[in-house]
Design a protein around this motif. Structure first.
Motif, PDB file in Angstrom:
ATOM      1  N   MET A   1       2.917  -6.287  21.213  1.00 31.92           N
ATOM      2  CA  MET A   1       3.640  -6.581  19.990  1.00 31.92           C
ATOM      3  C   MET A   1       2.652  -6.724  18.835  1.00 31.92           C
ATOM      4  SD  MET A   1       6.246  -9.643  18.975  1.00 31.92           S
ATOM      5  CE  MET A   1       7.564  -8.947  19.916  1.00 31.92           C
ATOM      6  N   LEU A   2       3.095  -6.348  17.672  1.00 32.31           N
ATOM      7  CA  LEU A   2       2.299  -6.451  16.455  1.00 32.31           C
ATOM      8  C   LEU A   2       2.994  -7.445  15.528  1.00 32.31           C
ATOM      9  CD1 LEU A   2      -0.040  -5.303  14.706  1.00 32.31           C
ATOM     10  CD2 LEU A   2       1.577  -3.587  13.884  1.00 32.31           C
ATOM     11  N   ASP A   3       2.265  -8.437  15.067  1.00 27.91           N
ATOM     12  CA  ASP A   3       2.864  -9.430  14.181  1.00 27.91           C
ATOM     13  C   ASP A   3       3.003  -8.905  12.753  1.00 27.91           C
ATOM     14  OD1 ASP A   3       3.235 -11.537  16.083  1.00 27.91           O
ATOM     15  OD2 ASP A   3       1.096 -11.972  15.978  1.00 27.91           O
ATOM     16  N   ILE A   4       1.911  -8.364  12.187  1.00 23.20           N
ATOM     17  CA  ILE A   4       1.906  -7.983  10.774  1.00 23.20           C
ATOM     18  C   ILE A   4       1.344  -6.580  10.594  1.00 23.20           C
ATOM     19  CG2 ILE A   4       1.021  -8.538   8.467  1.00 23.20           C
ATOM     20  CD1 ILE A   4       0.598 -11.428   9.512  1.00 23.20           C
ATOM     21  N   LEU A   5       2.041  -5.786   9.802  1.00 22.52           N
ATOM     22  CA  LEU A   5       1.496  -4.531   9.306  1.00 22.52           C
ATOM     23  C   LEU A   5       1.243  -4.755   7.825  1.00 22.52           C
ATOM     24  CD1 LEU A   5       0.729  -1.550   9.637  1.00 22.52           C
ATOM     25  CD2 LEU A   5       3.084  -0.982   8.995  1.00 22.52           C
ATOM     26  N   TYR A   6      -0.015  -4.651   7.414  1.00 28.45           N
ATOM     27  CA  TYR A   6      -0.392  -4.849   6.017  1.00 28.45           C
ATOM     28  C   TYR A   6      -0.733  -3.478   5.448  1.00 28.45           C
ATOM     29  CZ  TYR A   6      -2.938  -6.847   1.984  1.00 28.45           C
ATOM     30  OH  TYR A   6      -3.389  -7.179   0.722  1.00 28.45           O
ATOM     31  N   ILE A   7       0.018  -3.064   4.436  1.00 30.47           N
ATOM     32  CA  ILE A   7      -0.191  -1.758   3.811  1.00 30.47           C
ATOM     33  C   ILE A   7      -0.898  -2.006   2.489  1.00 30.47           C
ATOM     34  CG2 ILE A   7       0.897   0.396   3.087  1.00 30.47           C
ATOM     35  CD1 ILE A   7       3.391  -0.617   4.773  1.00 30.47           C
ATOM     36  N   GLU A   8      -2.182  -1.701   2.463  1.00 34.96           N
ATOM     37  CA  GLU A   8      -3.045  -2.042   1.323  1.00 34.96           C
ATOM     38  C   GLU A   8      -4.189  -1.044   1.221  1.00 34.96           C
ATOM     39  OE1 GLU A   8      -4.651  -3.159  -1.713  1.00 34.96           O
ATOM     40  OE2 GLU A   8      -3.269  -4.771  -1.165  1.00 34.96           O
ATOM     41  N   ASP A   9      -4.366  -0.451   0.043  1.00 32.99           N
ATOM     42  CA  ASP A   9      -5.423   0.541  -0.123  1.00 32.99           C
ATOM     43  C   ASP A   9      -6.725  -0.035  -0.658  1.00 32.99           C
ATOM     44  OD1 ASP A   9      -4.162   0.112  -2.647  1.00 32.99           O
ATOM     45  OD2 ASP A   9      -5.104   1.945  -3.392  1.00 32.99           O
ATOM     46  N   ASN A  10      -6.720  -1.269  -1.136  1.00 41.55           N
ATOM     47  CA  ASN A  10      -7.913  -1.885  -1.699  1.00 41.55           C
ATOM     48  C   ASN A  10      -8.700  -2.562  -0.581  1.00 41.55           C
ATOM     49  OD1 ASN A  10      -9.622  -4.002  -2.807  1.00 41.55           O
ATOM     50  ND2 ASN A  10      -8.670  -3.556  -4.779  1.00 41.55           N
ATOM     51  N   ILE A  11      -9.906  -2.059  -0.340  1.00 37.78           N
ATOM     52  CA  ILE A  11     -10.739  -2.569   0.764  1.00 37.78           C
ATOM     53  C   ILE A  11     -11.060  -4.045   0.582  1.00 37.78           C
ATOM     54  CG2 ILE A  11     -13.214  -2.432   1.314  1.00 37.78           C
ATOM     55  CD1 ILE A  11     -12.506  -0.022   2.702  1.00 37.78           C
ATOM     56  N   ASP A  12     -11.288  -4.481  -0.653  1.00 37.71           N
ATOM     57  CA  ASP A  12     -11.598  -5.888  -0.896  1.00 37.71           C
ATOM     58  C   ASP A  12     -10.412  -6.780  -0.545  1.00 37.71           C
ATOM     59  OD1 ASP A  12     -14.173  -5.250  -1.785  1.00 37.71           O
ATOM     60  OD2 ASP A  12     -13.503  -5.024  -3.860  1.00 37.71           O
ATOM     61  N   GLU A  13      -9.218  -6.362  -0.918  1.00 33.75           N
ATOM     62  CA  GLU A  13      -7.997  -7.125  -0.587  1.00 33.75           C
ATOM     63  C   GLU A  13      -7.803  -7.174   0.926  1.00 33.75           C
ATOM     64  OE1 GLU A  13      -5.968  -8.817  -2.599  1.00 33.75           O
ATOM     65  OE2 GLU A  13      -6.711  -8.115  -4.540  1.00 33.75           O
TER      66      GLU A  13
END
Length: 141
Positions: A1-13
């Motif tokens: 199971m996967l808890d969170i999918l984070y869709i973010e293009d900023n490497i720092d974020e």
């Protein structure tokens, strides 16, 4: 199971997110995807992910400004699919534009979080969001 999918293009974020998660008493599992197009393919198991048995997240955090398809496109396409229609989707963006907020909610976002400026505020916001969406909310993929 996967808890969170984070869709973010900023490497720092993405790095800040990883640090915050690693400091939680019970860190949730997560995956970071850096484009809207790849996120849609992952969630809808199409394109390069077609035929794969991928773990579905209990929570999707999505930035709005992404390469390829935008966060708005991600929300719209995920909501249009019967399998992912009810998946919790939370916008996590720097945009405080009422127009962006209204559009995200019109497309089916469950919540809209504006990224704070300091690490302490980011840490607190992510911690509280995880507490609600993964502990108190009762969605099971």
């Amino acid at each position: 199971m996967l808890d969170i999918l984070y869709i973010e293009d900023n490497i720092d974020e993405a790095d800040i997110f990883k640090r915050v998660i690693s400091r939680l008493p019970t860190p949730p599992t997560y995956k970071i995807i850096m484009s809207g197009t790849e996120a849609i393919d992952y969630l809808l198991q199409q394109g390069t992910h077609q035929g794969q048995s991928l773990p579905m997240p209990r929570l999707v955090l999505v930035d709005l400004n992404l390469p390829g398809q935008s966060g708005f496109d991600v929300i719209q396409q995920v909501r249009a699919n019967n399998r992912t229609r009810y998946m919790p989707m939370v916008v996590y963006s720097t945009s405080d534009s009422p127009k962006d907020m209204r559009r995200a909610f019109d497309l089916g976002a469950n919540a809209y979080l504006i990224k704070p400026g300091s690490y302490h505020e980011v840490s607190d916001m992510i911690r509280r969001a995880i507490e609600f969406w993964l502990t108190q909310n009762h969605y099971k993929p």
